[in-house]
Structures are given as structure tokens and as C-alpha cells.
Design a protein around this motif. Structure first.
Motif, mmCIF file in Angstrom:
data_model
loop_
_atom_site.group_PDB
_atom_site.id
_atom_site.type_symbol
_atom_site.label_atom_id
_atom_site.label_comp_id
_atom_site.label_asym_id
_atom_site.label_seq_id
_atom_site.Cartn_x
_atom_site.Cartn_y
_atom_site.Cartn_z
ATOM 1 N N LEU A 170 -16.830 30.880 3.724
ATOM 2 C CA LEU A 170 -17.609 31.418 4.837
ATOM 3 C C LEU A 170 -16.734 32.277 5.752
ATOM 4 C CD1 LEU A 170 -19.839 28.323 5.680
ATOM 5 C CD2 LEU A 170 -20.510 30.396 4.453
ATOM 6 N N GLN A 171 -15.497 31.843 5.996
ATOM 7 C CA GLN A 171 -14.559 32.634 6.806
ATOM 8 C C GLN A 171 -14.244 33.962 6.114
ATOM 9 O OE1 GLN A 171 -13.260 32.377 9.818
ATOM 10 N NE2 GLN A 171 -14.178 30.407 10.303
ATOM 11 N N GLU A 186 -21.075 29.483 12.643
ATOM 12 C CA GLU A 186 -21.082 28.324 13.516
ATOM 13 C C GLU A 186 -21.450 27.076 12.719
ATOM 14 O OE1 GLU A 186 -24.176 27.201 16.917
ATOM 15 O OE2 GLU A 186 -23.001 29.001 17.382
ATOM 16 N N LYS A 187 -20.593 26.064 12.773
ATOM 17 C CA LYS A 187 -20.853 24.769 12.140
ATOM 18 C C LYS A 187 -21.257 24.891 10.674
ATOM 19 C CE LYS A 187 -22.197 22.461 16.383
ATOM 20 N NZ LYS A 187 -23.250 21.704 17.058
ATOM 21 N N GLY A 188 -20.525 25.697 9.913
ATOM 22 C CA GLY A 188 -20.805 25.829 8.486
ATOM 23 C C GLY A 188 -22.003 26.693 8.155
ATOM 24 N N LEU A 189 -22.464 27.473 9.112
ATOM 25 C CA LEU A 189 -23.629 28.345 8.928
ATOM 26 C C LEU A 189 -23.252 29.771 9.287
ATOM 27 C CD1 LEU A 189 -26.810 28.649 8.616
ATOM 28 C CD2 LEU A 189 -26.855 28.405 11.085
ATOM 29 N N LEU A 190 -23.351 30.670 8.315
ATOM 30 C CA LEU A 190 -23.102 32.087 8.530
ATOM 31 C C LEU A 190 -24.456 32.791 8.565
ATOM 32 C CD1 LEU A 190 -21.176 34.551 8.688
ATOM 33 C CD2 LEU A 190 -21.206 34.595 6.188
ATOM 34 N N SER A 191 -24.731 33.458 9.680
ATOM 35 C CA SER A 191 -26.002 34.175 9.834
ATOM 36 C C SER A 191 -25.729 35.658 9.996
ATOM 37 C CB SER A 191 -26.754 33.660 11.060
ATOM 38 O OG SER A 191 -27.078 32.302 10.904
ATOM 39 N N VAL A 241 -28.950 33.914 5.631
ATOM 40 C CA VAL A 241 -28.411 32.631 6.071
ATOM 41 C C VAL A 241 -27.600 32.083 4.909
ATOM 42 C CG1 VAL A 241 -28.943 30.293 6.858
ATOM 43 C CG2 VAL A 241 -30.390 32.202 7.580
ATOM 44 N N ILE A 242 -26.338 31.799 5.180
ATOM 45 C CA ILE A 242 -25.443 31.261 4.160
ATOM 46 C C ILE A 242 -24.804 30.024 4.763
ATOM 47 C CG2 ILE A 242 -23.470 31.731 2.657
ATOM 48 C CD1 ILE A 242 -24.073 34.777 3.203
ATOM 49 N N ASN A 243 -25.035 28.869 4.154
ATOM 50 C CA ASN A 243 -24.470 27.659 4.731
ATOM 51 C C ASN A 243 -24.012 26.667 3.681
ATOM 52 O OD1 ASN A 243 -27.307 27.052 4.247
ATOM 53 N ND2 ASN A 243 -26.959 25.169 5.377
ATOM 54 N N LYS A 244 -23.054 25.863 4.094
ATOM 55 C CA LYS A 244 -22.562 24.828 3.186
ATOM 56 C C LYS A 244 -23.495 23.634 3.272
ATOM 57 C CE LYS A 244 -19.298 22.582 6.290
ATOM 58 N NZ LYS A 244 -17.953 22.110 6.472
ATOM 59 N N HIS A 245 -23.714 23.010 2.137
ATOM 60 C CA HIS A 245 -24.574 21.838 2.059
ATOM 61 C C HIS A 245 -23.779 20.721 1.393
ATOM 62 C CE1 HIS A 245 -27.896 19.250 0.724
ATOM 63 N NE2 HIS A 245 -28.427 19.661 1.863
ATOM 64 N N SER A 246 -23.284 19.826 2.209
ATOM 65 C CA SER A 246 -22.398 18.766 1.717
ATOM 66 C C SER A 246 -23.084 17.831 0.734
ATOM 67 C CB SER A 246 -21.831 17.962 2.890
ATOM 68 O OG SER A 246 -21.063 18.804 3.713
ATOM 69 N N GLY A 247 -24.364 17.562 0.946
ATOM 70 C CA GLY A 247 -25.080 16.636 0.071
ATOM 71 C C GLY A 247 -25.064 17.058 -1.390
ATOM 72 N N THR A 248 -25.238 18.345 -1.631
ATOM 73 C CA THR A 248 -25.249 18.855 -3.005
ATOM 74 C C THR A 248 -23.930 19.508 -3.390
ATOM 75 O OG1 THR A 248 -26.167 20.972 -2.296
ATOM 76 C CG2 THR A 248 -27.739 19.275 -2.995
ATOM 77 N N GLN A 249 -23.032 19.631 -2.422
ATOM 78 C CA GLN A 249 -21.742 20.288 -2.598
ATOM 79 C C GLN A 249 -21.930 21.718 -3.119
ATOM 80 O OE1 GLN A 249 -18.461 18.120 -4.105
ATOM 81 N NE2 GLN A 249 -18.726 16.604 -2.511
ATOM 82 N N VAL A 252 -29.667 32.421 1.535
ATOM 83 C CA VAL A 252 -31.021 32.911 1.758
ATOM 84 C C VAL A 252 -30.909 34.398 2.076
ATOM 85 C CG1 VAL A 252 -33.116 32.705 3.151
ATOM 86 C CG2 VAL A 252 -31.750 30.668 2.649
ATOM 87 N N SER A 253 -31.616 35.212 1.303
ATOM 88 C CA SER A 253 -31.518 36.666 1.403
ATOM 89 C C SER A 253 -32.902 37.292 1.574
ATOM 90 C CB SER A 253 -30.887 37.203 0.112
ATOM 91 O OG SER A 253 -31.163 38.564 -0.065
#
Length: 159
Positions: free
Chosen positions: A64-65, A90-95, A105-113, A118-119
Motif C-alpha cells: 500500500l505504501q 489510512e489504517k490499511g486503506l488506500l483510497s 479502494v484498496i485495502n488489506k483484509h487480514s481475515g483472508t490474508q 475495488v475499481s
């Protein structure tokens, strides 16, 4: 511009969801859900040799960085295309906001790793970390950074 309440929706964690539900979930149900999330389908990420556990959160945050750094390089091109262009991490969410085309919207989802993507052009997708290529890839073999780069180039008319 999206209000803070909208931003918070995307970054709600599973634990926050349980907490916000009050007493609807017992400790046993929470424990059962946690075990379900760590089923065969959602195994931890290992290095190619399968001996070293790779930290999902660190890998996802780094990606994300890296994407944010890429966006900063071309910020003037995006603003020239759409003066309302805005991006934040912010908090693992790139908008990424384009008033003329839509939002990413691009974000990390720890549950599914996985990293969820979203485009406004291609819709929803997920990317998993492949240690063989040291990159985030979807089920069709596309790299996350390359897919975003191609779509943004298409939006602003640069190929």
C-alpha cells in the motif's frame, strides 16, 4: 470528498463488528468464528521454501505504501485530469478519488490474508501474496500494481 464516517466503514475490523453487536455474540461464537477464519482456506503466508512464516500485515502495508508512492509521482497528471483528485492511506486503506471516473479502494483484509481492490473500471478483485514472484497477484495472474497502473493510465489517457 468522503466524510470520515464513510472512511470508517471500510476499516472496521471483525472484532469491532462483534463489539458493536453488543451481546449478540457469545465468547464461544467469537472463538468459533476465529477458528473458522483460520481454516484450510485461509492459511498463513509462508516463504517459497515453506519454512518461514511471512508477516501478512507487513507485506500488505508495504504494498500500500509503494502504491501511494507511485500515485505521488503522477499526482500532477491526475490533478490535470481531475482537479478534485484526492488520495490517502489510512489504517490499511488506500483510497483514490476521481470525481470524473469514480473511486478506487484498496485495502488489506487480514481475515483472508488478501488485498481487496475495488475499481470503477474493472469492479472488485482480490490479490494474494505469491512468494514465488514476491508480488500480489489475482486468480487471473495479474499483478496488483500493474493492474492499477494500467487502469490509471487509461483514465488519464496516457499509455
Amino acid at each position: 470528498m468522503i466524510e470520515n464516517s464513510s472512511r470508517e466503514i471500510f476499516s472496521t475490523t471483525i472484532e469491532e463488528t462483534f463489539t458493536s453487536q453488543g451481546t449478540n455474540f457469545s465468547e464461544i461464537e467469537r472463538d468459533s468464528f476465529s477458528k473458522k477464519m483460520i481454516s484450510e482456506k485461509y492459511q498463513p503466508i509462508y516463504s517459497e521454501d515453506r519454512h518461514t512464516l511471512v508477516n501478512f500485515s507487513q507485506l500488505a502495508e508495504k504494498k500500500l505504501q509503494d502504491l501511494l508512492s507511485y500515485l505521488k509521482q503522477f499526482e500532477q497528471d491526475f490533478i490535470s485530469y481531475d482537479e478534485n483528485y484526492e488520495t490517502f492511506l489510512e489504517k490499511g486503506l488506500l483510497s483514490i478519488f476521481f470525481s470524473l471516473k469514480g473511486n478506487y479502494v484498496i485495502n488489506k483484509h487480514s481475515g483472508t490474508q488478501k488485498i481487496w481492490f475495488v475499481s470503477p473500471l474493472s469492479g472488485n478483485d482480490t490479490f494474494f501474496y505469491d512468494p514465488k514472484v514476491s508480488n500480489w497477484i489475482n486468480n487471473r495472474g495479474q499483478y496488483l500494481d500493474q493492474m492499477l497502473e494500467n487502469e490509471l493510465s487509461s483514465i488519464i489517457g496516457k499509455h
